[in-house]
Enzyme design. Structure first.
Site, PDB file in Angstrom:
ATOM      1  N   LYS A  15       0.828  -1.221   0.000  1.00  0.00           N
ATOM      2  CA  LYS A  15       0.000   0.000   0.000  1.00  0.00           C
ATOM      3  C   LYS A  15       0.857   1.264   0.000  1.00  0.00           C
ATOM      4  O   LYS A  15       2.055   1.220   0.342  1.00  0.00           O
ATOM      5  CB  LYS A  15      -0.939   0.016   1.214  1.00  0.00           C
ATOM      6  CG  LYS A  15      -0.191   0.040   2.565  1.00  0.00           C
ATOM      7  CD  LYS A  15       0.059   1.402   3.121  1.00  0.00           C
ATOM      8  CE  LYS A  15       1.432   1.665   3.594  1.00  0.00           C
ATOM      9  NZ  LYS A  15       2.066   1.440   4.750  1.00  0.00           N
ATOM     10  N   GLY A 143      10.527  -3.241   4.575  1.00  0.00           N
ATOM     11  CA  GLY A 143      10.861  -2.174   5.523  1.00  0.00           C
ATOM     12  C   GLY A 143      11.082  -0.838   4.856  1.00  0.00           C
ATOM     13  O   GLY A 143      11.978  -0.089   5.223  1.00  0.00           O
ATOM     14  N   LEU A 146       6.014   0.596   2.309  1.00  0.00           N
ATOM     15  CA  LEU A 146       4.945   0.178   1.387  1.00  0.00           C
ATOM     16  C   LEU A 146       4.125  -0.983   1.951  1.00  0.00           C
ATOM     17  O   LEU A 146       3.461  -1.703   1.198  1.00  0.00           O
ATOM     18  CB  LEU A 146       5.536  -0.199   0.013  1.00  0.00           C
ATOM     19  CG  LEU A 146       6.317   0.920  -0.695  1.00  0.00           C
ATOM     20  CD1 LEU A 146       6.755   0.471  -2.084  1.00  0.00           C
ATOM     21  CD2 LEU A 146       5.488   2.202  -0.797  1.00  0.00           C
ATOM     22  N   GLY A 147       4.188  -1.164   3.271  1.00  0.00           N
ATOM     23  CA  GLY A 147       3.306  -2.147   3.903  1.00  0.00           C
ATOM     24  C   GLY A 147       3.699  -3.593   3.640  1.00  0.00           C
ATOM     25  O   GLY A 147       2.828  -4.465   3.594  1.00  0.00           O
ATOM     26  N   SER A 148       5.015  -3.867   3.519  1.00  0.00           N
ATOM     27  CA  SER A 148       5.414  -5.266   3.285  1.00  0.00           C
ATOM     28  C   SER A 148       5.061  -6.134   4.489  1.00  0.00           C
ATOM     29  O   SER A 148       4.731  -7.309   4.344  1.00  0.00           O
ATOM     30  CB  SER A 148       6.909  -5.370   2.977  1.00  0.00           C
ATOM     31  OG  SER A 148       7.686  -5.239   4.150  1.00  0.00           O
ATOM     32  N   SER A 149       5.104  -5.540   5.697  1.00  0.00           N
ATOM     33  CA  SER A 149       4.788  -6.341   6.889  1.00  0.00           C
ATOM     34  C   SER A 149       3.321  -6.771   6.861  1.00  0.00           C
ATOM     35  O   SER A 149       2.998  -7.920   7.163  1.00  0.00           O
ATOM     36  CB  SER A 149       5.083  -5.562   8.174  1.00  0.00           C
ATOM     37  OG  SER A 149       4.340  -4.360   8.225  1.00  0.00           O
ATOM     38  N   ASP A 207      -2.779  -0.717   7.315  1.00  0.00           N
ATOM     39  CA  ASP A 207      -2.024  -1.467   6.300  1.00  0.00           C
ATOM     40  C   ASP A 207      -2.645  -2.842   6.037  1.00  0.00           C
ATOM     41  O   ASP A 207      -2.799  -3.247   4.874  1.00  0.00           O
ATOM     42  CB  ASP A 207      -0.562  -1.661   6.747  1.00  0.00           C
ATOM     43  CG  ASP A 207       0.220  -0.363   6.734  1.00  0.00           C
ATOM     44  OD1 ASP A 207      -0.396   0.696   6.533  1.00  0.00           O
ATOM     45  OD2 ASP A 207       1.446  -0.416   6.923  1.00  0.00           O
TER      46      ASP A 207
END
Ligand code: ADP
Ligand code: PMV
Ligand code: MG
Length: 391
Positions: A15, A143, A146-149, A207
């Site tokens: 995102k 990290g 862009l909301g990888s977690s 997110d």
């Protein structure tokens, strides 16, 4: 052996936050969009007596014997993932088992901890823990804002819930994908939020909501509303490649609010007003046709918010460089996500010439930054394939 094995492939998008990062953690409005950059997961059940995880983006390849995981199961074995708070006793056992310290921001530790927590909570009510191999890989930088977690947690939550049977395996459609029902997606979103709590400390939930539902959302105090009227927006994404941790940045903003409440609370309120004004302008642009005046206002809001984020202490010299370099070409930028480095967004006007974009990208590449012109509003979590075989 006469057991059924499962093999599922799932993906979920990253995102970008247009406005409202950090303020959203403190109950203010955020506007967020899903991106056409996705995280993919493959889960294969097996009879190996082990749980294996392969996380190539973070160079993590681990496996555990089920006999070691069994004693970690939560005492309350009725949990189907539909919970609000992290289970403190499971957290304690996992800390002892993994040796991961409380408050760790180490990339590998957070991903492994979140995975094991979700695995044990989902299968707590199953008679036996299942053996499986889970691989996760991503088009998103890890990290970088862009909301990888969240995409990681949404994929893990959907795969585990579907394997456990809490949610179904929907029929794959002609476009080779399938979506779950609204009720099932709510379960995925809630469980993913637990994983985000492990990775972020105190996430707002925006997110995981965008990664689950996709599209363009307004998010406020745990409630998301899809924006119905939105114009086509062109956005340039830039990764400064400066590493940072969302958990540390979110905690830093909280400390600043506690230290200077009378100074920081009005800043958060102003960010809230920026998000609301932006929403109003986007609706107007979609209803009447978009004018240069609309774009000028969107650009001013971007500048205002970038200043506010600097006041909150989440700016970074690399982001100042991005804002200055794009402004030299007449384009306006702000950080996106937690800041402190990571990514920024630059608004492109419909008439922005491709030569201007090309030159801007060249200027940014000279700082070793990476740029993409993105498309926004991608679908949320999807199932790509689901096989069930006798083994
Ligand atoms: N593809 C991936 N594989 C394994 N872990 C991932 C992956 N993507 C994200 N993560 C986990 O999420 C963390 C990054 O989350 P965060 O600091 O919130 O940044 P962001 O969500 O902006 O990318 C990583 O440190 C890692 O623990
Ligand atoms: C800073 C924040 O608003 C967004 C964080 O996004 P990211 O993890 O940097 O992609 C935190 C949150 O909303 O949980
Ligand atoms: Mg994150």
């Amino acid at each position: 052996m006469n057991e059924k094995t499962r093999d599922v492939v799932i993906s979920a998008p990253g995102k970008a936050i247009l406005h409202g990062e950090h303020a959203v953690v403190h109950g203010k409005v955020a506007l967020a969009v899903s991106l056409n950059l996705r995280t993919f997961l493959r889960l294969q059940t097996s009879s190996s007596g082990k749980v294996c995880i392969n996380l190539p983006n973070i160079h993590t390849f681990l496996s555990w014997d089920l006999t070691l995981l069994q004693p970690l199961l939560p005492e309350n074995r009725g949990n189907d993932g539909n919970v609000q708070e992290l289970d403190p006793s499971l957290m304690k056992k996992l800390r002892e088992f993994t040796g991961i310290a409380e408050g760790s921001t180490d990339t590998q530790s957070m991903a492994v901890f979140a995975f094991l927590y979700l695995y044990l909570s989902v299968f707590a009510k199953s008679p036996v823990l299942p053996s499986m191999t889970v691989a996760v890989w991503s088009e998103l930088p890890t990290g970088a804002g862009l909301g990888s977690s969240a995409a990681f947690c949404v994929c893990v939550a959907a795969a585990l819930l579907s394997t456990q049977g809490t949610i179904s395996s929907p029929q794959i459609l002609e476009n080779s994908t399938a979506r779950w029902s609204v009720e099932e997606l709510e379960l995925v979103n809630q469980l993913a939020f637990q994983g985000e709590k492990i990775i972020h400390g105190n996430p707002s939930g925006v997110d995981n909501a965008v990664s689950t539902w996709g599209g363009i959302l307004r998010y406020h105090a745990g409630k998301m509303t899809p924006l119905e009227r939105v114009p086509v927006l062109r956005i340039l994404l830039t990764n400064t490649k400066v590493p940072r941790s969302t958990k540390t940045l979110v905690a830093g903003v909280k400390d600043k609010i506690n230290k200077f409440p009378t100074i920081l609370i009005p800043v958060l309120e102003s960010v809230d007003a920026v998000s609301c004004k932006c929403e109003e302008i986007l609706a107007d642009m979609a209803t009447c046709s978009a004018t240069a005046e609309h774009y000028s206002m969107l650009e001013e809001l971007i500048d205002i918010n970038q200043h506010h984020l600097n006041v909150m202490g989440v700016g970074h010299p690399s982001l100042d460089v991005l804002c200055r370099a794009t402004l030299a070409r007449g384009l306006h930028s702000k950080l996106t996500g937690a800041g402190g480095g990571g990514c920024g967004i630059t608004l492109l006007r419909p008439e922005t010439d491709c030569c201007v974009i090309h030159s801007t990208i060249q200027d940014l590449k000279a700082f070793s930054y990476e740029c993409w012109e993105t498309s926004i509003g991608a679908p949320g979590v999807q199932l790509h394939s689901s096989d069930r075989r006798q083994s």
